[in-house]
Design an enzyme around this catalytic site. Structure first.
Site, PDB file in Angstrom:
ATOM      1  N   VAL A  44      33.073  41.612  32.056  1.00  0.00           N
ATOM      2  CA  VAL A  44      34.458  41.925  32.395  1.00  0.00           C
ATOM      3  C   VAL A  44      35.425  40.979  31.682  1.00  0.00           C
ATOM      4  O   VAL A  44      36.472  41.403  31.195  1.00  0.00           O
ATOM      5  CB  VAL A  44      34.681  41.878  33.924  1.00  0.00           C
ATOM      6  N   GLU A  45      35.075  39.709  31.612  1.00  0.00           N
ATOM      7  CA  GLU A  45      35.975  38.721  31.012  1.00  0.00           C
ATOM      8  C   GLU A  45      36.121  38.891  29.505  1.00  0.00           C
ATOM      9  O   GLU A  45      37.215  38.789  28.975  1.00  0.00           O
ATOM     10  CB  GLU A  45      35.492  37.297  31.323  1.00  0.00           C
TER      11      GLU A  45
END
Length: 191
Positions: free
Chosen positions: A66-67
């Site tokens: 996600v990051e």
């Protein structure tokens, strides 16, 4: 009568082909998901630091996905960098807590350093919030200060689980997708 037999044969052939196609698809779909949707680059480091810090490697992989989508050169408009998108100030604090001497924010672009520090920080947050992934992930995204103030303002306990009540839309969606991705990583990589 012959027409009924031909129709019946066609149906049987169609069913057999459908079953074969479904079996064939199921046999390679996990490989496609691993390669294109849920990659796990730096597998060894993710597993090593996860085990050292007592964090699920599936959760660490989900945070990285996600990051940064496993892009080691990722930088955010707010100044976070590396696979786990660590802010320079947070990196300095983590380095101090971990006993890393002569730390500079440039080190956050090093894959090994970033995973090691990000995993340690995730473990710290999980410990801080009594293992509550929702609060720990919200703090990873929005900051501990925000989560602590929400807990005080809204009367949340450390067993808080109502993701929809997180005031920041970005953080709410972040927590949901990381938890969903964690389940996929568990399934695909047998963590």
């Amino acid at each position: 009568m012959r027409r009924k037999t031909q129709t019946k044969d066609k149906i049987i052939i169609a069913v057999v082909l459908a079953c074969f196609s479904a079996t064939y698809f199921c046999s390679w779909k996990d490989d496609v998901l691993r390669k294109f949707v849920y990659p796990l680059q730096y597998d060894y480091m993710v597993r090593q630091y996860s085990y050292e810090d007592g964090v699920s490697p599936a959760l660490v992989a989900a945070v990285i996905l996600v990051e940064s989508k496993f892009n080691e050169d990722a930088f955010s408009h707010r100044g976070a960098s590396g696979l786990m998108q660590i802010m320079p100030e947070t990196g300095e604090w983590i380095a101090g807590e971990m006993g890393i001497e002569n730390f500079t924010p440039d080190q956050l672009t090093n894959v090994q350093t970033n995973i090691k520090m990000g995993t340690w920080y995730l473990a710290y947050l999980l410990h801080e919030y009594d293992g509550n992934k929702v609060l720990a992930l919200a703090a990873y995204n929005a900051g501990r200060g925000h989560v602590d103030s929400w807990m005080e303002e809204y009367g949340w306990e450390k067993n808080f689980s109502e993701i929809e009540k997180i005031p920041f839309t970005e953080t709410r969606e972040y927590v949901k997708i990381v938890l969903l991705n964690e389940q996929q990583y568990k399934h695909l990589y047998k963590f």
